[in-house]
Write a protein that holds these residues in place. Sequence first.
Motif, PDB file in Angstrom:
ATOM      1  N   LYS A  56      -6.661  -4.752   6.122  1.00  0.00           N
ATOM      2  CA  LYS A  56      -6.641  -3.527   6.920  1.00  0.00           C
ATOM      3  C   LYS A  56      -5.190  -3.125   7.158  1.00  0.00           C
ATOM      4  N   LEU A  57      -4.908  -1.823   6.999  1.00  0.00           N
ATOM      5  CA  LEU A  57      -3.584  -1.267   7.236  1.00  0.00           C
ATOM      6  C   LEU A  57      -3.632  -0.383   8.476  1.00  0.00           C
ATOM      7  N   ILE A  58      -2.732  -0.629   9.410  1.00  0.00           N
ATOM      8  CA  ILE A  58      -2.611   0.171  10.626  1.00  0.00           C
ATOM      9  C   ILE A  58      -1.224   0.807  10.601  1.00  0.00           C
ATOM     10  N   VAL A  59      -1.159   2.129  10.745  1.00  0.00           N
ATOM     11  CA  VAL A  59       0.109   2.857  10.670  1.00  0.00           C
ATOM     12  C   VAL A  59       0.235   3.751  11.901  1.00  0.00           C
ATOM     13  N   PRO A  96      -4.525 -17.738   1.556  1.00  0.00           N
ATOM     14  CA  PRO A  96      -4.870 -16.393   2.003  1.00  0.00           C
ATOM     15  C   PRO A  96      -4.281 -15.315   1.085  1.00  0.00           C
ATOM     16  N   ARG A  97      -4.937 -14.177   1.092  1.00  0.00           N
ATOM     17  CA  ARG A  97      -4.619 -13.032   0.241  1.00  0.00           C
ATOM     18  C   ARG A  97      -3.185 -12.557   0.472  1.00  0.00           C
ATOM     19  N   VAL A  98      -2.537 -12.081  -0.630  1.00  0.00           N
ATOM     20  CA  VAL A  98      -1.179 -11.539  -0.547  1.00  0.00           C
ATOM     21  C   VAL A  98      -1.151 -10.105  -1.058  1.00  0.00           C
ATOM     22  N   GLY A  99      -0.169  -9.353  -0.616  1.00  0.00           N
ATOM     23  CA  GLY A  99      -0.019  -7.972  -1.048  1.00  0.00           C
ATOM     24  C   GLY A  99       1.309  -7.410  -0.579  1.00  0.00           C
ATOM     25  N   HIS A 100       1.442  -6.108  -0.710  1.00  0.00           N
ATOM     26  CA  HIS A 100       2.654  -5.405  -0.286  1.00  0.00           C
ATOM     27  C   HIS A 100       2.299  -3.929  -0.088  1.00  0.00           C
ATOM     28  N   LEU A 101       3.290  -3.116   0.238  1.00  0.00           N
ATOM     29  CA  LEU A 101       3.062  -1.689   0.441  1.00  0.00           C
ATOM     30  C   LEU A 101       3.634  -0.889  -0.723  1.00  0.00           C
ATOM     31  N   ILE A 133       4.282  11.210   4.175  1.00  0.00           N
ATOM     32  CA  ILE A 133       4.493   9.918   3.540  1.00  0.00           C
ATOM     33  C   ILE A 133       3.134   9.263   3.380  1.00  0.00           C
ATOM     34  N   LEU A 134       2.831   8.844   2.163  1.00  0.00           N
ATOM     35  CA  LEU A 134       1.607   8.121   1.861  1.00  0.00           C
ATOM     36  C   LEU A 134       1.961   6.642   1.788  1.00  0.00           C
ATOM     37  N   ILE A 135       1.264   5.838   2.582  1.00  0.00           N
ATOM     38  CA  ILE A 135       1.498   4.400   2.632  1.00  0.00           C
ATOM     39  C   ILE A 135       0.222   3.723   2.149  1.00  0.00           C
ATOM     40  N   GLU A 136       0.374   2.886   1.115  1.00  0.00           N
ATOM     41  CA  GLU A 136      -0.785   2.209   0.537  1.00  0.00           C
ATOM     42  C   GLU A 136      -0.605   0.697   0.661  1.00  0.00           C
ATOM     43  N   LEU A 137      -1.650   0.030   1.114  1.00  0.00           N
ATOM     44  CA  LEU A 137      -1.679  -1.431   1.126  1.00  0.00           C
ATOM     45  C   LEU A 137      -2.275  -1.865  -0.206  1.00  0.00           C
ATOM     46  N   VAL A 138      -1.489  -2.605  -1.008  1.00  0.00           N
ATOM     47  CA  VAL A 138      -1.911  -2.957  -2.357  1.00  0.00           C
ATOM     48  C   VAL A 138      -1.907  -4.466  -2.553  1.00  0.00           C
ATOM     49  N   ASN A 139      -2.679  -4.909  -3.551  1.00  0.00           N
ATOM     50  CA  ASN A 139      -2.702  -6.337  -3.869  1.00  0.00           C
ATOM     51  C   ASN A 139      -1.504  -6.690  -4.756  1.00  0.00           C
ATOM     52  N   ALA A 140      -1.421  -7.940  -5.162  1.00  0.00           N
ATOM     53  CA  ALA A 140      -0.279  -8.406  -5.942  1.00  0.00           C
ATOM     54  C   ALA A 140      -0.201  -7.750  -7.314  1.00  0.00           C
ATOM     55  N   ASN A 141      -1.296  -7.135  -7.767  1.00  0.00           N
ATOM     56  CA  ASN A 141      -1.326  -6.450  -9.052  1.00  0.00           C
ATOM     57  C   ASN A 141      -1.164  -4.930  -8.880  1.00  0.00           C
ATOM     58  N   PRO A 146      -9.380  -1.118  -1.099  1.00  0.00           N
ATOM     59  CA  PRO A 146     -10.274   0.007  -0.780  1.00  0.00           C
ATOM     60  C   PRO A 146     -10.044   0.564   0.627  1.00  0.00           C
ATOM     61  N   GLU A 147      -9.868   1.868   0.679  1.00  0.00           N
ATOM     62  CA  GLU A 147      -9.733   2.623   1.928  1.00  0.00           C
ATOM     63  C   GLU A 147      -8.529   2.203   2.774  1.00  0.00           C
ATOM     64  N   GLN A 148      -7.480   1.672   2.128  1.00  0.00           N
ATOM     65  CA  GLN A 148      -6.309   1.229   2.882  1.00  0.00           C
ATOM     66  C   GLN A 148      -5.065   2.026   2.510  1.00  0.00           C
ATOM     67  N   SER A 149      -5.224   3.344   2.506  1.00  0.00           N
ATOM     68  CA  SER A 149      -4.116   4.279   2.333  1.00  0.00           C
ATOM     69  C   SER A 149      -4.041   5.146   3.581  1.00  0.00           C
ATOM     70  N   LYS A 150      -2.850   5.357   4.073  1.00  0.00           N
ATOM     71  CA  LYS A 150      -2.655   6.198   5.255  1.00  0.00           C
ATOM     72  C   LYS A 150      -1.580   7.229   4.954  1.00  0.00           C
ATOM     73  N   THR A 151      -1.821   8.476   5.370  1.00  0.00           N
ATOM     74  CA  THR A 151      -0.838   9.537   5.212  1.00  0.00           C
ATOM     75  C   THR A 151      -0.293   9.896   6.587  1.00  0.00           C
ATOM     76  N   VAL A 152       1.025   9.945   6.687  1.00  0.00           N
ATOM     77  CA  VAL A 152       1.701  10.311   7.930  1.00  0.00           C
ATOM     78  C   VAL A 152       2.429  11.624   7.671  1.00  0.00           C
ATOM     79  N   THR A 153       2.190  12.606   8.516  1.00  0.00           N
ATOM     80  CA  THR A 153       2.898  13.884   8.402  1.00  0.00           C
ATOM     81  C   THR A 153       3.804  14.060   9.615  1.00  0.00           C
TER      82      THR A 153
END
Length: 166
Positions: A56-59, A96-101, A133-141, A146-153
């Motif tokens: 889950k991504l919280i922005v 545990p799962r890893v990722g980045h933005l 700004i579009l911020i996406e939480l992505v996996n290592a690949n 799913p559904e973890q993109s947030k747009t900030v205006t």
Amino acid sequence: MKRIALLLFVIAVAAAVVAARAQTSTRTDVKPAPQSAKEIRGASPYFEIKNEPAPKLIVDAPLPDLLDQGVVWIQWRAENVHIVPVFGKGALSVSPRVGHLHIHVDDVPWLWADASNINTIDLAGMPPGPHKILIELVNANHEVFPEQSKTVTFTVGKGGSRSPSH
């Protein structure tokens, strides 16, 4: 003299009543027990996690402090995924799962990856006007969870695009 003695006696009685009440109160201000390390930091990396909860991504909205000067700070946090500089298909099975933005600014054709986990996106020199700004939480690949993109205006004031001093 009698007045002073009476006053001291009244103060002593009042203090005793207050102290007695404090000892027999139901204490509605009792703080809950501290949370465990696992509740705060997540699971131990020494054990595979079965059925991990979804990431889950919280922005938050940009901090207003220097926005009019073209400096944009956006705080964020991720749950159920460790933000680390680990990349590639092989890391998809890490537990545990890893990722980045992935961070996209104003629909430009490029993005940047942030694996620092410092919890704040920091941009400077943004020109005046509206931005997104579009911020996406992505996996290592580099696949978006799913559904973890947030747009900030936001809008930068007329003082934007000056030489940043933050």
